[in-house]
Enzyme design. Structure first.
Site, PDB file in Angstrom:
ATOM      1  N   GLU A  24      44.801  46.552  44.809  1.00  0.00           N
ATOM      2  CA  GLU A  24      44.326  45.174  44.715  1.00  0.00           C
ATOM      3  C   GLU A  24      42.840  45.140  45.056  1.00  0.00           C
ATOM      4  O   GLU A  24      42.368  45.895  45.896  1.00  0.00           O
ATOM      5  CB  GLU A  24      45.082  44.272  45.713  1.00  0.00           C
ATOM      6  CG  GLU A  24      46.553  44.119  45.384  1.00  0.00           C
ATOM      7  CD  GLU A  24      47.205  42.950  46.144  1.00  0.00           C
ATOM      8  OE1 GLU A  24      46.497  42.152  46.785  1.00  0.00           O
ATOM      9  OE2 GLU A  24      48.440  42.852  46.082  1.00  0.00           O
ATOM     10  N   HIS A  78      41.654  37.692  44.707  1.00  0.00           N
ATOM     11  CA  HIS A  78      42.234  39.022  44.804  1.00  0.00           C
ATOM     12  C   HIS A  78      43.059  39.262  43.563  1.00  0.00           C
ATOM     13  O   HIS A  78      43.226  38.367  42.735  1.00  0.00           O
ATOM     14  CB  HIS A  78      43.041  39.199  46.097  1.00  0.00           C
ATOM     15  CG  HIS A  78      44.365  38.493  46.131  1.00  0.00           C
ATOM     16  ND1 HIS A  78      44.470  37.138  46.369  1.00  0.00           N
ATOM     17  CD2 HIS A  78      45.636  38.944  45.950  1.00  0.00           C
ATOM     18  CE1 HIS A  78      45.764  36.800  46.357  1.00  0.00           C
ATOM     19  NE2 HIS A  78      46.488  37.875  46.096  1.00  0.00           N
ATOM     20  N   HIS A  80      46.525  41.076  41.496  1.00  0.00           N
ATOM     21  CA  HIS A  80      47.890  41.593  41.498  1.00  0.00           C
ATOM     22  C   HIS A  80      47.960  42.602  40.361  1.00  0.00           C
ATOM     23  O   HIS A  80      48.149  42.215  39.209  1.00  0.00           O
ATOM     24  CB  HIS A  80      48.907  40.463  41.268  1.00  0.00           C
ATOM     25  CG  HIS A  80      49.084  39.563  42.450  1.00  0.00           C
ATOM     26  ND1 HIS A  80      49.919  38.465  42.415  1.00  0.00           N
ATOM     27  CD2 HIS A  80      48.553  39.601  43.695  1.00  0.00           C
ATOM     28  CE1 HIS A  80      49.887  37.871  43.608  1.00  0.00           C
ATOM     29  NE2 HIS A  80      49.058  38.527  44.390  1.00  0.00           N
ATOM     30  N   ASP A  91      50.595  36.485  50.768  1.00  0.00           N
ATOM     31  CA  ASP A  91      49.444  35.625  50.495  1.00  0.00           C
ATOM     32  C   ASP A  91      49.591  34.298  51.230  1.00  0.00           C
ATOM     33  O   ASP A  91      48.638  33.782  51.816  1.00  0.00           O
ATOM     34  CB  ASP A  91      49.319  35.326  48.997  1.00  0.00           C
ATOM     35  CG  ASP A  91      48.934  36.555  48.198  1.00  0.00           C
ATOM     36  OD1 ASP A  91      48.381  37.498  48.782  1.00  0.00           O
ATOM     37  OD2 ASP A  91      49.177  36.542  46.982  1.00  0.00           O
TER      38      ASP A  91
HETATM   39 ZN   LIG Z   1      48.456  38.297  46.302  1.00  0.00          ZN
END
Ligand SMILES: [Zn+2]
Length: 135
Positions: A24, A78, A80, A91
């Site tokens: 990530e 961010h 995935h 999250d």
């Molecule tokens: Zn996430």
């Protein structure tokens, strides 16, 4: 609820997410409330490949860099790398900035990036329409 994001920033977020795969990526979103106009990549300090922990020094540096200007840190992004861009349990659990916009770059398939934005509150999330503008 809708936020705007410049096309240039959107492409930068996708490029960062792509480069970081299979990990990530994460970073900060700069702008004014309702408008993302810049992004700053940050180191991901998480050791697990499917988590992110944004380097707090990058956050502090971004706040310092924007002090005295008319833009500030308005959110975070961010990625995935292997799934849809929907906030995960971690999250939700780790979000500590209720006013911040959270942009997630997800990969529903290996080749296709999907970018969505959310506000996280009360242990849940609401999706925000992300409107791409030129600039
Ligand atoms: Zn996430």
């Amino acid at each position: 609820m809708r936020w705007t994001i410049t096309g240039e920033v959107l492409e930068r977020l996708k490029a960062h997410a792509c480069d970081a795969r299979p990990r990530e990526c994460c970073g900060l979103l700069l702008g004014r409330s309702g408008h993302v106009i810049a992004a700053r990549p940050a180191a991901n300090l998480a050791t697990s490949p499917d988590r992110f922990e944004l380097d707090p020094q990058a956050h502090v540096a971004a706040i310092r860099a924007t002090r005295g200007s008319d833009v500030g840190v308005v959110g975070f992004y961010h990625s995935h790398p292997h799934s849809v861009p929907v906030p995960s349990q971690s999250d939700l659990a780790e979000s500590t900035y209720p006013e911040a916009l959270h942009v997630i770059i997800g990969y529903p398939t290996a080749s296709e990036a999907d970018v969505r934005a959310y506000l996280l509150r009360d242990g849940g999330y609401v999706e925000v329409e992300l409107v791409r503008i030129e600039g």
